[in-house]
Scaffold this motif. Sequence first.
Motif, PDB file in Angstrom:
ATOM      1  N   GLU A 117     -36.655 -29.711  -8.739  1.00  0.00           N
ATOM      2  CA  GLU A 117     -37.233 -28.382  -9.413  1.00  0.00           C
ATOM      3  C   GLU A 117     -36.148 -27.479 -10.038  1.00  0.00           C
ATOM      4  O   GLU A 117     -36.411 -27.029 -11.097  1.00  0.00           O
ATOM      5  N   GLY A 118     -34.888 -27.534  -9.168  1.00  0.00           N
ATOM      6  CA  GLY A 118     -33.982 -26.442  -9.744  1.00  0.00           C
ATOM      7  C   GLY A 118     -33.367 -26.799 -11.185  1.00  0.00           C
ATOM      8  O   GLY A 118     -33.634 -26.030 -12.196  1.00  0.00           O
ATOM      9  N   PRO A 119     -33.188 -28.065 -11.606  1.00  0.00           N
ATOM     10  CA  PRO A 119     -32.577 -28.254 -12.973  1.00  0.00           C
ATOM     11  C   PRO A 119     -33.880 -27.918 -13.917  1.00  0.00           C
ATOM     12  O   PRO A 119     -33.671 -27.584 -15.014  1.00  0.00           O
ATOM     13  N   LEU A 120     -34.981 -28.421 -13.579  1.00  0.00           N
ATOM     14  CA  LEU A 120     -36.155 -28.202 -14.306  1.00  0.00           C
ATOM     15  C   LEU A 120     -36.494 -26.802 -14.698  1.00  0.00           C
ATOM     16  O   LEU A 120     -36.903 -26.702 -15.841  1.00  0.00           O
ATOM     17  N   SER A 121     -36.305 -25.854 -13.727  1.00  0.00           N
ATOM     18  CA  SER A 121     -36.511 -24.610 -14.006  1.00  0.00           C
ATOM     19  C   SER A 121     -35.625 -24.094 -15.001  1.00  0.00           C
ATOM     20  O   SER A 121     -35.787 -23.689 -16.077  1.00  0.00           O
ATOM     21  N   ILE A 122     -34.342 -24.690 -15.004  1.00  0.00           N
ATOM     22  CA  ILE A 122     -33.225 -24.283 -15.951  1.00  0.00           C
ATOM     23  C   ILE A 122     -33.726 -24.768 -17.386  1.00  0.00           C
ATOM     24  O   ILE A 122     -33.495 -24.261 -18.681  1.00  0.00           O
ATOM     25  N   ALA A 123     -34.179 -25.858 -17.513  1.00  0.00           N
ATOM     26  CA  ALA A 123     -34.711 -26.778 -18.458  1.00  0.00           C
ATOM     27  C   ALA A 123     -35.795 -25.905 -19.326  1.00  0.00           C
ATOM     28  O   ALA A 123     -35.773 -25.670 -20.497  1.00  0.00           O
ATOM     29  N   LYS A 124     -36.773 -25.643 -18.450  1.00  0.00           N
ATOM     30  CA  LYS A 124     -37.730 -24.835 -18.964  1.00  0.00           C
ATOM     31  C   LYS A 124     -37.305 -23.261 -19.588  1.00  0.00           C
ATOM     32  O   LYS A 124     -37.836 -23.118 -20.758  1.00  0.00           O
ATOM     33  N   LYS A 125     -36.326 -22.679 -18.979  1.00  0.00           N
ATOM     34  CA  LYS A 125     -35.784 -21.559 -19.724  1.00  0.00           C
ATOM     35  C   LYS A 125     -34.943 -21.874 -21.004  1.00  0.00           C
ATOM     36  O   LYS A 125     -35.185 -21.151 -22.281  1.00  0.00           O
ATOM     37  N   ASN A 126     -34.258 -23.148 -21.061  1.00  0.00           N
ATOM     38  CA  ASN A 126     -33.619 -23.581 -22.230  1.00  0.00           C
ATOM     39  C   ASN A 126     -34.592 -23.792 -23.298  1.00  0.00           C
ATOM     40  O   ASN A 126     -34.339 -23.254 -24.553  1.00  0.00           O
ATOM     41  N   ILE A 127     -35.619 -24.652 -22.937  1.00  0.00           N
ATOM     42  CA  ILE A 127     -36.589 -24.813 -23.963  1.00  0.00           C
ATOM     43  C   ILE A 127     -37.103 -23.675 -24.584  1.00  0.00           C
ATOM     44  O   ILE A 127     -37.263 -23.635 -25.778  1.00  0.00           O
ATOM     45  N   ALA A 128     -37.819 -22.700 -23.703  1.00  0.00           N
ATOM     46  CA  ALA A 128     -38.330 -21.507 -24.326  1.00  0.00           C
ATOM     47  C   ALA A 128     -37.356 -20.434 -24.895  1.00  0.00           C
ATOM     48  O   ALA A 128     -37.959 -20.105 -26.259  1.00  0.00           O
ATOM     49  N   HIS A 129     -36.057 -20.696 -24.515  1.00  0.00           N
ATOM     50  CA  HIS A 129     -34.947 -19.702 -25.354  1.00  0.00           C
ATOM     51  C   HIS A 129     -34.902 -20.397 -27.033  1.00  0.00           C
ATOM     52  O   HIS A 129     -34.659 -19.753 -27.816  1.00  0.00           O
ATOM     53  N   GLU A 130     -35.161 -21.579 -27.107  1.00  0.00           N
ATOM     54  CA  GLU A 130     -35.139 -22.190 -28.349  1.00  0.00           C
ATOM     55  C   GLU A 130     -36.398 -22.356 -28.998  1.00  0.00           C
ATOM     56  O   GLU A 130     -36.535 -22.727 -29.874  1.00  0.00           O
ATOM     57  N   GLY A 131     -37.270 -21.760 -28.509  1.00  0.00           N
ATOM     58  CA  GLY A 131     -38.671 -21.444 -29.040  1.00  0.00           C
ATOM     59  C   GLY A 131     -39.366 -22.948 -29.189  1.00  0.00           C
ATOM     60  O   GLY A 131     -40.069 -23.150 -30.098  1.00  0.00           O
ATOM     61  N   LEU A 132     -39.085 -23.844 -28.277  1.00  0.00           N
ATOM     62  CA  LEU A 132     -39.593 -25.141 -28.533  1.00  0.00           C
ATOM     63  C   LEU A 132     -40.662 -25.504 -27.635  1.00  0.00           C
ATOM     64  O   LEU A 132     -40.954 -26.819 -27.203  1.00  0.00           O
ATOM     65  N   ASN A 133     -41.278 -24.390 -26.691  1.00  0.00           N
ATOM     66  CA  ASN A 133     -42.596 -24.869 -26.071  1.00  0.00           C
ATOM     67  C   ASN A 133     -43.511 -25.752 -26.437  1.00  0.00           C
ATOM     68  O   ASN A 133     -44.237 -26.558 -25.629  1.00  0.00           O
ATOM     69  N   ASP A 134     -43.738 -25.809 -27.628  1.00  0.00           N
ATOM     70  CA  ASP A 134     -44.898 -26.547 -28.431  1.00  0.00           C
ATOM     71  C   ASP A 134     -44.522 -28.127 -28.417  1.00  0.00           C
ATOM     72  O   ASP A 134     -45.476 -28.709 -28.726  1.00  0.00           O
ATOM     73  N   ARG A 135     -43.314 -28.228 -28.452  1.00  0.00           N
ATOM     74  CA  ARG A 135     -42.926 -29.634 -28.881  1.00  0.00           C
ATOM     75  C   ARG A 135     -41.948 -30.305 -27.632  1.00  0.00           C
ATOM     76  O   ARG A 135     -41.833 -31.499 -27.722  1.00  0.00           O
ATOM     77  N   ILE A 136     -41.705 -29.732 -26.695  1.00  0.00           N
ATOM     78  CA  ILE A 136     -40.835 -30.033 -25.488  1.00  0.00           C
ATOM     79  C   ILE A 136     -41.794 -29.931 -24.087  1.00  0.00           C
ATOM     80  O   ILE A 136     -41.685 -28.495 -23.890  1.00  0.00           O
TER      81      ILE A 136
END
Length: 207
Positions: A38-57
């Motif tokens: 869960e830990g790394p994945l929560s950081i992954a979610k933040k990184n994905i959102a920061h790049e504006g890629l929620n619709d593709r990743i």
Amino acid sequence: MVKQGMILADIGTDHAFLPIMLVKDGTVPKAYACDITEGPLSIAKKNIAHEGLNDRIQPILSDGFTHVPYDVQCAVIAGMGCDTIISILERGMEHITNMEQVIVEANNEPEKMRKWISDHGFTILDEQVVHERCHDYVIICFNTTKHVPYTEEEIILGPVLKERNEPPFQDYCTHQRDKLAMILSHRKDDELEKRKLYFKQYAKQGM
């Protein structure tokens, strides 16, 4: 190594840097960032959102391929030990059978990885050696297309690396040769020390 246009699953994604890079540079249209923790994945979610890629990743909490969708065309499993990667592959056999590419980078025993591929009759498509931070990383791309078993030499050296015989591979072979020479020299020293101790003990018994 990831082919243009593949739907990607990055198994053990950590902070999702790889899928982010591949989506941003246009290599893949869609990716799954998968991690068991869960830990790394929560950081992954933040990184994905920061790049504006929620619709593709799409981040997925998954042990290996357990919760990975079946539309994946290319999987990357990198930065783990060989035994861990083999375990993930064996448990995910139903998934990888349908993929065009499986890209693995084991931090140890690349020859064991190739033997597993060979034992299953799979095909090695590509190989690369990357030297970074004083360490050699061997990256292998394969799929489940049937192939005759690889020879012992091909398993040790890599069929694609051996055929291309490029400078990074030559450097890798030199590093491996030097490492083996050092191990053998220590073994010889150990054997010599054992003999000395044996004769010393034998001499005492004879006195």
